[in-house]
Design a protein around this motif. Structure first.
Motif, PDB file in Angstrom:
ATOM      1  N   LEU B  37       0.838  -1.212   0.000  1.00 53.79           N
ATOM      2  CA  LEU B  37       0.000   0.000   0.000  1.00 53.79           C
ATOM      3  C   LEU B  37       0.868   1.255   0.000  1.00 53.79           C
ATOM      4  O   LEU B  37       0.512   2.269  -0.613  1.00 53.79           O
ATOM      5  CB  LEU B  37      -0.944  -0.015   1.207  1.00 53.79           C
ATOM      6  N   GLY B  38       2.009   1.185   0.690  1.00 52.34           N
ATOM      7  CA  GLY B  38       2.957   2.306   0.667  1.00 52.34           C
ATOM      8  C   GLY B  38       3.397   2.600  -0.757  1.00 52.34           C
ATOM      9  O   GLY B  38       3.524   3.759  -1.166  1.00 52.34           O
ATOM     10  N   PHE B  39       3.605   1.539  -1.521  1.00 53.13           N
ATOM     11  CA  PHE B  39       4.020   1.683  -2.920  1.00 53.13           C
ATOM     12  C   PHE B  39       2.882   2.289  -3.749  1.00 53.13           C
ATOM     13  O   PHE B  39       3.090   3.247  -4.504  1.00 53.13           O
ATOM     14  CB  PHE B  39       4.406   0.300  -3.448  1.00 53.13           C
ATOM     15  N   PHE B  40       1.668   1.749  -3.577  1.00 51.81           N
ATOM     16  CA  PHE B  40       0.549   2.218  -4.403  1.00 51.81           C
ATOM     17  C   PHE B  40       0.081   3.630  -4.030  1.00 51.81           C
ATOM     18  O   PHE B  40      -0.517   4.314  -4.844  1.00 51.81           O
ATOM     19  CB  PHE B  40      -0.620   1.228  -4.332  1.00 51.81           C
ATOM     20  N   THR B  41       0.335   4.016  -2.787  1.00 53.88           N
ATOM     21  CA  THR B  41      -0.039   5.388  -2.403  1.00 53.88           C
ATOM     22  C   THR B  41       1.114   6.378  -2.612  1.00 53.88           C
ATOM     23  O   THR B  41       0.984   7.559  -2.296  1.00 53.88           O
ATOM     24  CB  THR B  41      -0.483   5.452  -0.922  1.00 53.88           C
ATOM     25  N   ALA B  70      -5.420   5.576  -9.819  1.00 54.81           N
ATOM     26  CA  ALA B  70      -5.690   4.339 -10.562  1.00 54.81           C
ATOM     27  C   ALA B  70      -4.909   3.123 -10.045  1.00 54.81           C
ATOM     28  O   ALA B  70      -5.517   2.064  -9.822  1.00 54.81           O
ATOM     29  CB  ALA B  70      -5.428   4.554 -12.052  1.00 54.81           C
ATOM     30  N   PRO B  71      -3.576   3.223  -9.836  1.00 58.03           N
ATOM     31  CA  PRO B  71      -2.860   2.021  -9.377  1.00 58.03           C
ATOM     32  C   PRO B  71      -3.426   1.473  -8.070  1.00 58.03           C
ATOM     33  O   PRO B  71      -3.630   0.256  -7.929  1.00 58.03           O
ATOM     34  CB  PRO B  71      -1.423   2.516  -9.188  1.00 58.03           C
ATOM     35  N   LEU B  72      -3.719   2.384  -7.120  1.00 61.54           N
ATOM     36  CA  LEU B  72      -4.272   1.949  -5.829  1.00 61.54           C
ATOM     37  C   LEU B  72      -5.645   1.318  -6.025  1.00 61.54           C
ATOM     38  O   LEU B  72      -5.940   0.251  -5.462  1.00 61.54           O
ATOM     39  CB  LEU B  72      -4.358   3.148  -4.884  1.00 61.54           C
ATOM     40  N   PHE B  75      -5.424  -2.092  -7.585  1.00 59.56           N
ATOM     41  CA  PHE B  75      -4.861  -3.055  -6.629  1.00 59.56           C
ATOM     42  C   PHE B  75      -5.935  -3.504  -5.632  1.00 59.56           C
ATOM     43  O   PHE B  75      -6.087  -4.696  -5.356  1.00 59.56           O
ATOM     44  CB  PHE B  75      -3.672  -2.416  -5.900  1.00 59.56           C
ATOM     45  N   VAL B  76      -6.701  -2.525  -5.129  1.00 62.45           N
ATOM     46  CA  VAL B  76      -7.759  -2.861  -4.156  1.00 62.45           C
ATOM     47  C   VAL B  76      -8.834  -3.723  -4.826  1.00 62.45           C
ATOM     48  O   VAL B  76      -9.321  -4.704  -4.234  1.00 62.45           O
ATOM     49  CB  VAL B  76      -8.368  -1.557  -3.565  1.00 62.45           C
ATOM     50  N   ILE B  77      -9.190  -3.410  -6.080  1.00 59.55           N
ATOM     51  CA  ILE B  77     -10.176  -4.230  -6.816  1.00 59.55           C
ATOM     52  C   ILE B  77      -9.648  -5.661  -6.960  1.00 59.55           C
ATOM     53  O   ILE B  77     -10.380  -6.635  -6.752  1.00 59.55           O
ATOM     54  CB  ILE B  77     -10.462  -3.610  -8.215  1.00 59.55           C
ATOM     55  N   THR B  78      -8.370  -5.778  -7.299  1.00 58.90           N
ATOM     56  CA  THR B  78      -7.767  -7.119  -7.445  1.00 58.90           C
ATOM     57  C   THR B  78      -7.875  -7.907  -6.149  1.00 58.90           C
ATOM     58  O   THR B  78      -8.275  -9.078  -6.143  1.00 58.90           O
ATOM     59  CB  THR B  78      -6.279  -6.984  -7.874  1.00 58.90           C
ATOM     60  N   LEU B  79      -7.530  -7.253  -5.034  1.00 63.81           N
ATOM     61  CA  LEU B  79      -7.614  -7.940  -3.735  1.00 63.81           C
ATOM     62  C   LEU B  79      -9.053  -8.365  -3.452  1.00 63.81           C
ATOM     63  O   LEU B  79      -9.297  -9.473  -2.942  1.00 63.81           O
ATOM     64  CB  LEU B  79      -7.114  -7.023  -2.609  1.00 63.81           C
ATOM     65  N   ALA B 122      -4.718   3.551 -17.049  1.00 64.68           N
ATOM     66  CA  ALA B 122      -4.203   2.223 -17.383  1.00 64.68           C
ATOM     67  C   ALA B 122      -2.680   2.223 -17.434  1.00 64.68           C
ATOM     68  O   ALA B 122      -2.028   1.303 -16.935  1.00 64.68           O
ATOM     69  CB  ALA B 122      -4.776   1.776 -18.726  1.00 64.68           C
ATOM     70  N   ARG B 123      -2.113   3.267 -18.032  1.00 66.45           N
ATOM     71  CA  ARG B 123      -0.648   3.323 -18.117  1.00 66.45           C
ATOM     72  C   ARG B 123      -0.014   3.455 -16.736  1.00 66.45           C
ATOM     73  O   ARG B 123       1.047   2.889 -16.471  1.00 66.45           O
ATOM     74  CB  ARG B 123      -0.214   4.475 -19.026  1.00 66.45           C
ATOM     75  N   ALA B 124      -0.678   4.201 -15.867  1.00 61.67           N
ATOM     76  CA  ALA B 124      -0.167   4.324 -14.490  1.00 61.67           C
ATOM     77  C   ALA B 124      -0.195   2.960 -13.803  1.00 61.67           C
ATOM     78  O   ALA B 124       0.760   2.565 -13.131  1.00 61.67           O
ATOM     79  CB  ALA B 124      -1.012   5.330 -13.712  1.00 61.67           C
ATOM     80  N   ALA B 125      -1.297   2.227 -14.012  1.00 59.63           N
ATOM     81  CA  ALA B 125      -1.418   0.896 -13.387  1.00 59.63           C
ATOM     82  C   ALA B 125      -0.355  -0.058 -13.918  1.00 59.63           C
ATOM     83  O   ALA B 125       0.206  -0.866 -13.164  1.00 59.63           O
ATOM     84  CB  ALA B 125      -2.815   0.333 -13.655  1.00 59.63           C
TER      85      ALA B 125
END
Lengths: 91, 490
Positions: B37-41, B70-72, B75-79, B122-125
């Protein structure tokens, strides 16, 4: 090479599959395969070979191999394949 | 945040400390999840930290909202989807949802997509490694449905997907293998030795990534930037560019993987190997066992086997690799050149199956192919074929790729000496099985871990020299490495 004479182990329901693997995957000049001899780790059978064995088993033995069972460890040797065959449901 | 920065190293280090503190508790996953989460935030806190100039790290420009969130969000949707799969123990729906998520991201990030916000998101993700963590998530859902993750809690699985060292650059580790490693009993000597071995591996990766990568990139640049055209083709320029690009891709990706594997050892966890000297393989099937092995194993288990077993037996060896490698190409990006690259590899794998059939039918062919000269010729051919396919991998469109293919023919005719040198180098490389096997055995994860043994092991001494060379490079140039991680754009 005669069908039963080339096999070390006694013939049975498994003989056809044993012969198929012997003829299809064993190195040239090999006339028998031990039940515990490595197939996948030794490089005799690769991913393509596994798919071929699955297709053969399904068509010849009228069983359905589950996707979860199509994994290299279940094709590592003839004993493992025999166990897979035994637990797969017939159709 | 770029994963190959001091900041990310600090984040991984902090997560490792928290992991060791919580390892014996049921909350150990918190350390890994917090790291992830530190990485995604990081788009939120990274600019704040970099208000002050930090050596080697440039202050990032302000980001649009889609790029920050978007990346965060992905990631949360994936989890969340993984948790549905874990709870229901049914894989079909969650796998379909995760596949749709990946398809959306890949199509939205394609150059032909004109939806600006979706494309930015999408590119950010992709920059944050969605291509990797979604594949790990799919594997985790399938493993959960097969009962392989029964002892793992939601926090454990989330921690696995967020595991910082491999989060955004692979290898694509399986959850079951990860938990086996995470739960093994603690042994002080082995752990210290493992961490030291991990640091050495990081040094080795940095040497490949930075030192060799910068040299190879310099020679690859005219080809990789597509600046070579008919009118300014110097003899040998394209051949040098393509072969340098081939080396550059390898040292860039395998160097980054070395760092990820080494960083994982700081957590006491051995993750799977991703490379095993791929350019010393006598055929394409073996090449794919040695190049990005965690992806090819994933494709084998979850695409090739299910697709292949549903095809007619005579068709499967030829059609299944075309389909699977076509998808592999599209995983890198939804563009025609990537699809062409994948199909070329699928066709190569199918051709190898046909070749094996010929070998079985002919004793003479089998003997020649199995001999050292035969294997050498096949290794040179494989290196050349793989290098040729990189033309499509690097091209922005098919037209450029075909121009480069034409230029390559012209260049090979203009610079036969260079082609001969490349062939001789590849032949020499494949002709020294002793050296190759020695490198392979020590490239594997099973190295000595006792510090006293390590001091005497030649490979660790080479690693130490690598670290010194990398340190000297930074001290002398005081600049950050150029180029970044190539696979972070896929």
């Amino acid at each position: 090479m005669s069908e039963s004479g080339s096999i070390e182990n006694p013939p049975g329901d498994f003989t056809a599959l044993r012969l198929f693997i012997l003829q299809r995957f064993a190195k040239r000049g090999t006339t028998s395969i031990d039940d515990r001899a490595s197939l996948v780790k030794s490089g005799l059978v690769d991913s393509f070979g596994i798919v071929e064995i699955v297709s053969y088993i399904e068509s010849e033995y009228h069983v359905r191999i589950a996707d979860a069972d199509v994994a290299p460890e279940h094709f590592e040797n003839l004993n493992a394949i025999r166990a897979l065959l035994a637990r797969s449901p017939k159709y | 945040m770029d994963v190959l920065t001091i900041d990310y190293a600090a984040l991984v280090g902090a997560a490792a400390c928290a992991w060791w503190a919580l390892r014996r508790t049921r909350y150990s996953g918190v350390a890994l999840l917090a790291g992830g989460l530190g990485f995604f935030t990081s788009p939120l806190w990274y600019p704040w930290i970099h208000k002050q100039d930090i050596p080697l790290v440039a202050a990032p420009p302000p980001l649009p909202a889609a790029q920050i969130w978007a990346p965060l969000a992905f990631f949360v949707i994936t989890l969340g989807i993984v948790e549905i799969g874990r709870f229901t123990k049914k894989a079909a729906l969650p796998v379909a949802l995760l596949a749709l998520l990946l398809i959306f991201v890949k199509t939205a990030s394609a150059p032909w997509c004109d939806a600006a916000n979706a494309s930015t998101a999408a590119r950010a993700a992709i920059g944050f490694g969605i291509s990797y963590f979604v594949l790990r998530a799919i594997a985790a859902v399938i493993e959960a449905s097969r009962g392989l993750l029964d002892g793992a809690s939601a926090l454990d699985v989330a921690g696995f997907i967020a595991f910082p060292p491999i989060l955004s650059l692979g290898p694509i580790e399986r959850a079951s293998a990860f938990f086996r490693e995470a739960r093994k009993p603690f042994e002080f000597i082995q752990t210290i030795g493992g961490a030291a071995a991990g640091l050495c591996r990081i040094g080795e990766g940095m040497f490949k990534f930075i030192i060799v990568g910068e040299i190879a990139r310099k020679y690859a640049e005219p080809f990789a930037s597509n600046s070579i055209a008919f009118e300014n083709l110097a003899p040998g320029a394209l051949l040098t560019g393509i072969f340098s690009y081939s080396i550059y891709l390898y040292v860039n990706f395998s160097g980054a993987t070395d760092m990820a594997i080494g960083a994982s050892r700081l957590f006491g966890i051995k993750v799977c190997e991703n490379f095993d000297i791929p350019y010393a393989r006598p055929n394409l099937t073996e090449f794919w066992r040695a190049w990005h092995a965690s992806l090819s194993t994933w494709l084998r288990d979850y695409l090739f086997f299910p697709i292949g077993k549903r095809m007619p037996r005579s068709l499967a060896p030829f059609a299944a690799p075309l389909v699977v490698m076509g998808i592999c190409g599209l995983w890198h990006g939804v563009t025609q050149p990537f699809l062409a690259w994948g199909i070329l590899h699928g066709a190569g794998l199918a051709a190898h199956q046909a070749w094996l059939k010929l070998r079985r039918a002919s004793a003479a062919l089998d003997t020649i192919s199995g001999s050292i000269p035969g294997r050498t010729v096949m290794t040179v051919f494989t290196v050349f074929y793989v290098t040729f396919t990189w033309i499509f991998f690097a091209a922005p469109d098919l037209q450029t790729a075909f121009v480069h293919v034409k230029l390559l023919m012209l260049d090979a005719a203009n610079a036969p000496k260079l082609l001969g040198i490349a062939a001789a180098a590849a032949a020499l490389w494949s002709f020294i099985p002793g050296l190759r096997d020695r490198l392979r055995s020590t490239a594997a994860s099973e190295r000595v871990t006792l510090l006293s043994q390590m001091a005497l092991h030649w490979r660790y001494n080479v690693d130490l020299i690598c670290i010194l060379v990398v340190a000297a490079r930074f001290l002398l140039t005081k600049t950050a490495p150029e180029g970044g991680f190539v696979y972070n754009s896929f």
